[in-house]
Motif scaffolding. Sequence first.
Motif, short mmCIF file in Angstrom:
data_model
loop_
_atom_site.label_atom_id
_atom_site.label_comp_id
_atom_site.label_asym_id
_atom_site.label_seq_id
_atom_site.Cartn_x
_atom_site.Cartn_y
_atom_site.Cartn_z
N LEU A 55 -0.03 3.39 11.74
CA LEU A 55 1.31 2.62 11.87
C LEU A 55 2.48 3.10 10.98
CD1 LEU A 55 -0.92 -0.89 11.44
CD2 LEU A 55 0.31 0.31 13.77
N HIS A 56 3.09 4.28 11.31
CA HIS A 56 3.78 5.07 10.64
C HIS A 56 5.01 4.31 10.21
CE1 HIS A 56 1.35 8.56 10.97
NE2 HIS A 56 1.48 8.36 12.42
N ARG A 57 5.46 3.34 10.89
CA ARG A 57 6.63 2.31 10.48
C ARG A 57 6.36 1.28 9.55
NH1 ARG A 57 10.66 1.56 15.49
NH2 ARG A 57 10.79 3.68 16.37
N LEU A 58 5.30 1.30 9.14
CA LEU A 58 4.79 0.19 8.20
C LEU A 58 5.26 0.25 6.78
CD1 LEU A 58 2.97 -2.65 8.68
CD2 LEU A 58 0.94 -1.05 7.65
N LYS A 59 5.98 -0.82 6.34
CA LYS A 59 6.64 -0.85 4.81
C LYS A 59 5.87 -1.89 3.98
CE LYS A 59 11.12 0.51 6.73
NZ LYS A 59 12.72 0.02 6.82
N TRP A 60 5.57 -2.75 4.64
CA TRP A 60 5.17 -4.12 3.77
C TRP A 60 3.49 -4.32 4.26
CZ3 TRP A 60 9.98 -4.40 5.63
CH2 TRP A 60 11.06 -4.29 4.91
N LEU A 61 2.67 -4.43 3.39
CA LEU A 61 1.24 -4.85 3.82
C LEU A 61 0.63 -5.58 2.53
CD1 LEU A 61 -1.39 -4.27 5.46
CD2 LEU A 61 -1.80 -2.21 4.39
N THR A 62 0.29 -6.67 3.11
CA THR A 62 -0.08 -7.69 2.45
C THR A 62 -1.68 -8.22 2.73
OG1 THR A 62 2.01 -8.36 1.65
CG2 THR A 62 0.22 -10.02 1.35
N LEU A 63 -2.57 -7.96 1.68
CA LEU A 63 -3.90 -8.14 2.30
C LEU A 63 -4.62 -8.81 0.94
CD1 LEU A 63 -4.88 -5.10 4.08
CD2 LEU A 63 -4.77 -7.24 4.82
N GLU A 64 -3.77 -9.52 -0.02
CA GLU A 64 -4.66 -10.09 -1.06
C GLU A 64 -5.74 -11.11 -0.76
OE1 GLU A 64 -2.27 -13.66 -3.18
OE2 GLU A 64 -0.76 -11.81 -2.67
N ASN A 65 -6.50 -11.47 -1.55
CA ASN A 65 -7.55 -12.43 -1.33
C ASN A 65 -8.28 -12.09 -0.18
OD1 ASN A 65 -7.16 -14.22 -3.75
ND2 ASN A 65 -5.24 -14.88 -2.92
N ASN A 66 -8.84 -11.01 -0.12
CA ASN A 66 -9.77 -10.72 1.11
C ASN A 66 -10.98 -10.03 0.29
OD1 ASN A 66 -8.92 -11.01 4.00
ND2 ASN A 66 -7.18 -10.25 2.79
N HIS A 67 -11.94 -9.25 0.89
CA HIS A 67 -13.02 -8.62 0.62
C HIS A 67 -13.13 -7.26 0.49
CE1 HIS A 67 -15.16 -12.74 1.51
NE2 HIS A 67 -14.41 -12.97 0.67
N LEU A 68 -12.04 -6.64 0.57
CA LEU A 68 -11.94 -5.10 0.70
C LEU A 68 -12.55 -4.45 -0.33
CD1 LEU A 68 -8.35 -4.68 1.94
CD2 LEU A 68 -10.54 -4.64 3.41
N LYS A 69 -13.65 -3.38 -0.44
CA LYS A 69 -14.07 -2.61 -1.23
C LYS A 69 -13.37 -1.45 -1.31
CE LYS A 69 -18.66 -4.99 -0.79
NZ LYS A 69 -20.19 -4.56 -0.44
N THR A 70 -12.87 -0.82 -0.45
CA THR A 70 -12.05 0.44 -0.23
C THR A 70 -11.06 0.31 0.93
OG1 THR A 70 -13.64 1.39 1.66
CG2 THR A 70 -14.34 1.73 -0.65
N VAL A 71 -10.28 1.38 0.91
CA VAL A 71 -9.11 1.28 1.75
C VAL A 71 -9.43 2.79 2.33
CG1 VAL A 71 -7.42 -0.14 0.71
CG2 VAL A 71 -7.43 2.09 0.20
N PRO A 72 -9.22 2.72 3.72
CA PRO A 72 -9.32 3.98 4.43
C PRO A 72 -8.24 4.97 4.07
CG PRO A 72 -8.13 2.50 5.78
CD PRO A 72 -8.61 1.74 4.80
N SER A 73 -9.02 6.30 3.80
CA SER A 73 -8.18 7.29 3.41
C SER A 73 -6.81 7.60 4.45
CB SER A 73 -8.82 8.61 3.40
OG SER A 73 -9.39 9.21 4.64
N SER A 74 -6.94 7.27 5.52
CA SER A 74 -5.84 7.43 6.56
C SER A 74 -4.60 6.84 6.20
CB SER A 74 -6.29 6.94 7.94
OG SER A 74 -6.43 5.50 7.86
N ILE A 75 -4.52 5.80 5.18
CA ILE A 75 -3.26 5.09 4.71
C ILE A 75 -2.41 6.10 4.04
CG2 ILE A 75 -4.47 2.96 4.59
CD1 ILE A 75 -3.97 3.13 1.53
N VAL A 76 -2.81 7.24 3.77
CA VAL A 76 -1.82 8.43 3.19
C VAL A 76 -0.76 8.61 4.06
CG1 VAL A 76 -2.90 10.33 3.88
CG2 VAL A 76 -1.95 10.49 2.05
N ALA A 77 -1.12 8.46 5.30
CA ALA A 77 -0.11 8.88 6.53
C ALA A 77 1.10 7.71 6.64
CB ALA A 77 -0.66 8.72 7.80
N LEU A 78 0.80 6.67 5.80
CA LEU A 78 2.03 5.46 5.73
C LEU A 78 3.12 5.74 4.98
CD1 LEU A 78 -0.29 2.44 5.70
CD2 LEU A 78 0.62 3.52 7.92
N GLU A 79 3.77 6.84 5.33
CA GLU A 79 5.01 7.39 4.44
C GLU A 79 6.17 6.58 4.19
OE1 GLU A 79 7.05 10.06 8.28
OE2 GLU A 79 5.57 11.06 6.82
N LYS A 80 6.32 5.45 4.92
CA LYS A 80 7.21 4.50 4.73
C LYS A 80 7.04 3.33 3.88
CE LYS A 80 10.13 5.86 8.81
NZ LYS A 80 10.72 5.49 9.82
#
Length: 328
Positions: free
Chosen positions: A160-185
């Motif tokens: 999702l290379h155009r993604l600028k705002w990502l809001t995931l508060e109050n979930n159960h995430l233990k990790t985030v995928p390393s692939s988010i490094v590609a979200l350059e915007k």
Amino acid sequence: MNCVFEFFRNHHILAIVEDALENKAYTLNLSRFQMTDIPDLVEKCETVMKLFLNHNHLTQLPDYLNSFHRLQILTLDYNHLQQFPTVICNLTTLRELNLSCNQIDELPPEIGRLTELEIFWCNNTGLTKIPQEIANCLRLETFGARGNQIDVLPTSFGLLHRLKWLTLENNHLKTVPSSIVALEKMVHLNLKNNHLTEVPTSLMEMKKLQFVFLNGNRIEAVDGEVLEKTKFIKMINLNDNPIREKTELMNQPHIVIDGSSVGNDSNNNGDDTSNDDEDIHNDSDLSDWENSVETSDIDTTDESTEENDIEDISVLIPELSRYITNFN
């Protein structure tokens, strides 16, 4: 419900729909009417591009919405939906969708058919996972899924290379995928109140980032390299984490910890909100979009004119992304 009230309410709804038909309106606002069903007459509103159905008692959507080939904005927040309405996946012109505050625990793979989608809110729905097919929504710029039960993000999120705002508060995430490094915007990343045990190293490469919320997680230590290579970020909030060594962190101008502030900027006081409305309007890439109102409270008036075509309305969409449902 009082029968007299119901009589006047139903006639009011029909009057609104008939007016939209007569004027070939681009906007149809049927929010806050306690509707359990959408009137059949709505099927004839072929010109509608913005349909507001939020704050009702809807449990399903009619199949005739398949024919709404021009629809760009659809709000369904605060209804009684028990599952994702599959008819939505046929609305391939949608640019903004709000499903917050329903009982939708799963998104279907067909969500990937919404290739024009730019803004998607599904806060407080009981959502347990996000399908890999979300990556087909290549135009997505804003995605919010607060207050759910998501424990893992799909690796395809990095597409999702155009993604600028990502809001995931109050979930159960233990990790985030390393692939988010590609979200350059990416500008705004909110992972507050999850189960993260470390600061994602991917942040070092996401050079557009301005606001990162990691407060309320389970982080015990922060790698020195991460500290050094994230100084381009305006603020990283680490409040309410069990961090053992805090002295070095408190000396970092971009780190908020134990109530400390970032530099001398009084707006960044560690509570992941900003009250500088002028900053929000004049410099959206640097603003903290946490301070916001419900999506449904946007201006829903119709300004249909002969010149007000689909392109005129589409330029308003990015501005609407700041009007989000804020759950504390």
